[in-house]
Design a protein around this motif. Structure first.
Motif, mmCIF file in Angstrom:
data_model
loop_
_atom_site.group_PDB
_atom_site.id
_atom_site.type_symbol
_atom_site.label_atom_id
_atom_site.label_comp_id
_atom_site.label_asym_id
_atom_site.label_seq_id
_atom_site.Cartn_x
_atom_site.Cartn_y
_atom_site.Cartn_z
ATOM 1 N N ALA A 89 30.283 6.361 -21.557
ATOM 2 C CA ALA A 89 30.493 6.495 -20.108
ATOM 3 C C ALA A 89 31.973 6.770 -19.846
ATOM 4 O O ALA A 89 32.339 7.591 -18.996
ATOM 5 C CB ALA A 89 30.063 5.207 -19.419
ATOM 6 N N GLY A 93 33.581 10.087 -18.098
ATOM 7 C CA GLY A 93 34.478 9.984 -16.944
ATOM 8 C C GLY A 93 35.748 10.796 -17.153
ATOM 9 O O GLY A 93 36.207 11.517 -16.259
ATOM 10 N N TRP A 126 24.165 3.684 -17.265
ATOM 11 C CA TRP A 126 23.522 4.990 -17.038
ATOM 12 C C TRP A 126 23.203 5.196 -15.552
ATOM 13 O O TRP A 126 23.344 6.289 -15.016
ATOM 14 C CB TRP A 126 22.257 5.114 -17.888
ATOM 15 N N LEU A 131 28.966 7.489 -12.772
ATOM 16 C CA LEU A 131 28.614 8.172 -14.023
ATOM 17 C C LEU A 131 27.732 9.379 -13.722
ATOM 18 O O LEU A 131 27.954 10.481 -14.246
ATOM 19 C CB LEU A 131 27.876 7.225 -14.971
ATOM 20 N N ASN A 134 29.667 12.135 -12.319
ATOM 21 C CA ASN A 134 30.471 12.765 -13.376
ATOM 22 C C ASN A 134 29.627 13.731 -14.204
ATOM 23 O O ASN A 134 30.075 14.812 -14.574
ATOM 24 C CB ASN A 134 31.073 11.694 -14.293
#
Ligand SMILES: Cc1cc2nc3c(=O)[nH]c(=O)nc-3n(C[C@H](O)[C@H](O)[C@H](O)COP(=O)(O)O)c2cc1C
Length: 415
Positions: A89, A93, A126, A131, A134
């Motif tokens: 993650a 990002g 998730w 996220l 992104n």
């Protein structure tokens, strides 16, 4: 399959990092040149030594370790594809926001060829809105996202976040290496249309899903003696492209091939026409694609010993006809079966194809013009006509064999 291809594997700090050892082996087995770049955090999960041994290359991590004039994040961009798996993650990002604060993210920033990322994380991570935003951003920037799966997660919870199946990641990389961006655009357009069709009714995929489909591929080899044989110029690429496409649509594919090849579906090797005939007769199928170039003739008396040069003062080989596999399948067709034949013609393509479909009795015949050097035998591209029993003809303009395969399959099941 991947000889000469340079695959850059990126690993970030996620628990699924250990699985990438196997992915590297899958690429190596197909003779790819694999290089690995890791984030410093990835090395908490997997060692440099393991990755070095498996990739048979140095493993890159330090951004400011510049032994030569060319910094590593630039040198690493000389790869055909960059697959980041697992992608954390955190790294997602950074990539989505243009941060390049380590060797992996700097390399991604400078990379001009396709970048695929396979996220893996806890389900809470998730589902995080930032996220997901992104990921949308990365998709828009041309990154290919290989979605994680739902299941039991390393943290003990149940949900979406498991690294996608390694075969799926491998297949995606191969697809990207073997197709042009235009091909992929058409394919993704197709996938989108397919999703829409599925939501409605009558998706033709349901007609293929779990159907037993037999595909033959390659040029047969007829023995002359223990070391020599008669063969033809067929590379097997068209049959393979058809089998791969059918498999991707959920078919239960069996490939009978004249050469050894690793595939995620069943593959049986049958080198001569007789072997292929014997094998094909044992397979139960709903549809068959007789893509193999089956030799018309075989040597009548195959020599048990290597024929000596001195014996062969103007050697004569007596040939006899091979079985006509396509005709046999058409004559013994069971209710509901679809029989697709292929023909290779060097002149009067359409006229000969019309004669052939009548003579062989198959449902469809795909006609290849082998007089052209730029398509057909041994080429990555093709241009074909497909005829049906009513002698309707559809032309598929010159394109990669992957796209031609898709065209043929779609045409048959959408009709
Ligand atoms: C045991 C452990 C497992 C982790 N697993 C994951 C994971 O599966 N996915 C993920 O996105 N982050 C995971 N993290 C958090 C990342 O390691 C952390 O965000 C780190 O900053 C990622 O660094 P990188 O993106 O530079 O590799 C884990 C952390 C620990 C301590």
């Amino acid at each position: 399959m991947l000889s000469g291809k340079r695959v850059l594997v990126g690993i970030t700090g996620g628990i699924a990092a250990y699985k990438i050892c196997e992915l590297i082996r899958m690429f190596k087995r197909q003779n790819a040149d694999v290089r690995v770049v890791v984030t410093p955090n990835a090395l908490n999960f997997v060692t440099k030594l393991t990755l070095q041994c498996l990739s048979q290359n140095d493993v890159y991590c330090e951004a400011f370790n510049v032994p030569e004039w060319k910094p590593e994040h630039i040198a690493l961009t000389e790869s055909d594809i960059f697959i980041i798996a697992p992608c954390s993650a955190n790294t997602i990002g950074k990539l989505a926001n243009g941060l390049a604060d380590n060797l992996l993210t700097s390399t991604a920033m400078a990379f001009k060829n396709p970048i695929l990322i396979a996220p893996a994380m806890n389900d809470g991570m998730w589902e995080n809105k930032i996220l997901q935003d992104n990921l949308e951003r990365l998709k828009k920037a041309g990154y290919e996202i290989i979605e994680p799966e739902t299941g039991f997660l390393a943290c003990g919870s149940q949900g979406k976040g498991r690294l996608a199946d390694l075969n799926k990641i491998f297949d995606k990389v191969v697809l990207f290496l073997n197709t042009s961006p235009i091909d992929r655009e058409v394919c993704s357009q197709f996938e989108m249309n397919e999703k829409i069709r599925k939501q409605n009714e009558g998706c033709y995929c349901e007609k293929i899903n779990n159907k037993k489909i037999l595909v033959t591929a390659g040029g047969t080899k007829e023995k002359i003696d223990p070391v020599r044989y008669i063969t033809n110029n067929s590379s097997g690429k068209m049959g393979l492209a058809i089998a791969d496409y059918l498999y991707s649509k959920g078919a239960d594919v069996t490939l009978v091939s004249t050469f050894e090849i690793e595939r995620p579906y069943k593959v049986t090797v049958a080198k001569s026409a007789d072997e292929m005939f014997k094998t094909v007769k044992t397979i139960d199928f709903d549809a068959v694609f007789m893509t193999a170039a089956v030799g018309d003739f075989k040597v009548k008396n195959v020599s048990e010993q290597k024929i000596k040069k001195t014996d062969g003062n103007g050697l004569n080989l007596e040939l006899e006809q091979n079985p006509d596999i396509l005709r046999y399948l058409a004559e013994n067709k069971k209710t509901g079966q679809t029989i697709v034949g292929f023909c290779a013609e060097s002149e009067n393509l359409i006229e000969n194809a019309k004669e052939k479909i009548k003579k062989k009795g198959c449902d469809y015949l795909v006609a290849n013009d082998i007089s052209r050097k730029d398509i057909g035998f041994d080429s990555n591209e093709n241009e074909v006509y497909i005829l049906d029993r009513e002698l309707n003809i559809k032309k598929f303009d010159k394109a990669s064999k992957t796209l031609i395969a898709k065209g043929i399959v779609d045409y048959i099941w959408q009709n």
